[in-house]
Write a protein that holds these residues in place. Structure first.
Motif, short mmCIF file in Angstrom:
data_model
loop_
_atom_site.label_atom_id
_atom_site.label_comp_id
_atom_site.label_asym_id
_atom_site.label_seq_id
_atom_site.Cartn_x
_atom_site.Cartn_y
_atom_site.Cartn_z
N ILE A 55 0.83 -1.21 0.00
CA ILE A 55 0.00 0.00 0.00
C ILE A 55 0.87 1.26 0.00
N HIS A 56 0.22 2.39 -0.33
CA HIS A 56 0.83 3.71 -0.21
C HIS A 56 0.36 4.33 1.10
N VAL A 57 1.29 4.91 1.85
CA VAL A 57 0.95 5.60 3.10
C VAL A 57 1.60 6.98 3.06
N SER A 58 0.81 8.02 3.38
CA SER A 58 1.32 9.38 3.31
C SER A 58 0.83 10.20 4.49
N THR A 59 1.64 11.15 4.92
CA THR A 59 1.25 12.05 6.01
C THR A 59 0.29 13.13 5.51
N VAL A 60 0.20 13.30 4.19
CA VAL A 60 -0.72 14.28 3.60
C VAL A 60 -1.66 13.55 2.63
N LEU B 114 5.57 11.95 -8.43
CA LEU B 114 6.83 12.46 -8.97
C LEU B 114 7.83 12.76 -7.84
N ARG B 115 7.32 13.28 -6.73
CA ARG B 115 8.21 13.63 -5.61
C ARG B 115 8.17 12.59 -4.50
N LYS B 116 7.38 11.55 -4.70
CA LYS B 116 7.30 10.42 -3.77
C LYS B 116 7.10 10.88 -2.31
N ASN B 117 6.00 11.56 -2.07
CA ASN B 117 5.71 12.03 -0.71
C ASN B 117 4.94 10.98 0.09
N PHE B 118 5.16 9.73 -0.23
CA PHE B 118 4.50 8.63 0.47
C PHE B 118 5.51 7.49 0.64
N ALA B 119 5.14 6.54 1.47
CA ALA B 119 5.99 5.36 1.69
C ALA B 119 5.22 4.12 1.27
N TYR B 120 5.93 3.13 0.76
CA TYR B 120 5.33 1.84 0.47
C TYR B 120 5.41 0.97 1.73
N GLU C 266 -0.83 9.75 13.17
CA GLU C 266 -2.14 9.20 13.51
C GLU C 266 -3.23 9.54 12.50
N ASP C 267 -3.00 10.55 11.64
CA ASP C 267 -4.01 10.87 10.62
C ASP C 267 -3.47 10.61 9.21
N GLU C 268 -2.55 9.65 9.08
CA GLU C 268 -1.99 9.32 7.78
C GLU C 268 -3.06 8.78 6.83
N SER C 269 -2.80 8.92 5.53
CA SER C 269 -3.73 8.48 4.49
C SER C 269 -3.22 7.20 3.84
N TYR C 270 -4.18 6.36 3.43
CA TYR C 270 -3.86 5.05 2.85
C TYR C 270 -4.45 4.91 1.45
#
Length: 330
Positions: free
Chosen positions: A61-66, A72-78, A102-106
């Protein structure tokens, strides 16, 4: 601030295969289809049911703080989670268990068993859930390429990109806003590969992306049970207005040998297009042997020839030809 021209995607009801192929498909424009039978998934796919049927299958999955994900800038983690745990977290606003905050997006875009070779297929990765989803029979079985699970947190927005195959986006639960741009507006979208560099399409930086306002904005909001026909090469940007579950169904509308056989995602340019782009890069490198004013002159001549040979209808590239010295792509 200048505003883009906004066009509502047309809505069609009571569509069957014949009416789709005769009235909608030839237009090569997006269309929302209502009333198509998607199966019992519309009633069954609650959070609890998905967790039970999807079980502990590991998913990437992709997980991001925003919530605005930027490929392109990969502001998420796998990350990897059991499917049942992923669904639980994606459906929550705040998380007691989390990776980044605690409010990360999936976001889940399902993959094939062998992610480097096999396209996603709902019937193989999630057979129990696939029984609930009826793939619209708008194309022949031989044309089928992939069926992709897409599940996202509320508020999640995905980057603007295009795919090289036709597809239907089925919204099963939740609502989703989709903004689309025509392939003929590609010159205004600041492309990096198959993706637009304009991340914030609602409040774009017009000093950095002044041409963006010239792109016509097609928009719709998908409700549970809706299908969105997205023709190949149409750019699209999605915003989940609620926790939502959808399925993308891609099919080959060009001859099978037109596509890259090593592409499990269906987003690599057709083989002939890749060869043409590679030839263009070689031509630009050859021009580098000349002084800058010659590069500018012959670059403009190349643009003019490409425009005459390839542009559809009366589309012109005057904005590029008059915007200053030609520069090589980065």
């Amino acid at each position: 601030m200048e505003c883009q021209e906004k066009i509502h995607v047309p809505v069609f009801t009571d569509i069957n295969k014949d009416s789709f192929l005769q009235d909608i498909y030839p237009q090569r424009k997006p269309a929302v289809l209502k009333g198509v039978n998607l199966g019992p998934c519309l009633e069954k796919w609650t959070v609890e049911y998905l967790r039970q049927k999807g079980s502990d299958k590991e998913v990437k999955i992709h997980v991001s703080t925003v919530p605005q994900m930027d490929f392109l800038r990969k502001n998420f983690a796998y990350k990897t989670l059991p499917f049942s745990e992923f669904v639980k977290r994606a459906s929550e606003r705040k998380h007691s268990d989390f990776f980044l905050c605690e409010d990360e997006s999936y976001y889940l875009r399902s993959l094939g068993e062998d992610v480097r070779k096999e396209p996603a297929d709902l019937s193989r990765q999630f057979p129990d859930l696939a029984e609930d989803f009826h793939i619209p029979q708008f194309f022949t079985p031989e044309q089928f390429f992939s069926s992709v699970f897409r599940i996202s947190s509320c508020g999640l927005q995905l980057w603007t990109h295009y795919d090289v195959m036709d597809n239907l986006l089925a919204q099963v639960t939740g609502t989703k806003r989709v903004v689309l741009y025509s392939p003929q507006d590609a010159l205004h979208l600041y492309l990096s590969g198959d993706k637009s560099e304009v991340l914030d399409i609602d409040s774009p930086d017009l000093e950095q992306f002044p041409e963006f306002v010239k792109a016509k904005r097609y928009e719709c909001v998908l409700e549970p049970g809706d299908l969105l026909f997205i023709p190949a090469l149409w750019f699209h940007n999605t915003l989940a207005q609620q926790f939502g579950v959808g399925v993308n169904v891609f099919w080959r509308h060009l001859p099978a040998d037109s596509y890259d056989k090593k592409d499990p995602y269906g987003n690599k340019d057709p083989v002939a297009a890749s060869r043409a782009l590679q030839a263009l890069e070689r031509a630009l490198k050859t021009l580098d042997e000349l002084p800058a004013d010659y590069v500018d002159f012959y670059g403009r001549r190349m643009i003019q020839r490409i425009q005459k040979r390839t542009f559809v209808g009366a589309q012109v590239a005057d904005s590029i030809l008059h915007s200053g010295p030609l520069t090589k792509p980065g």
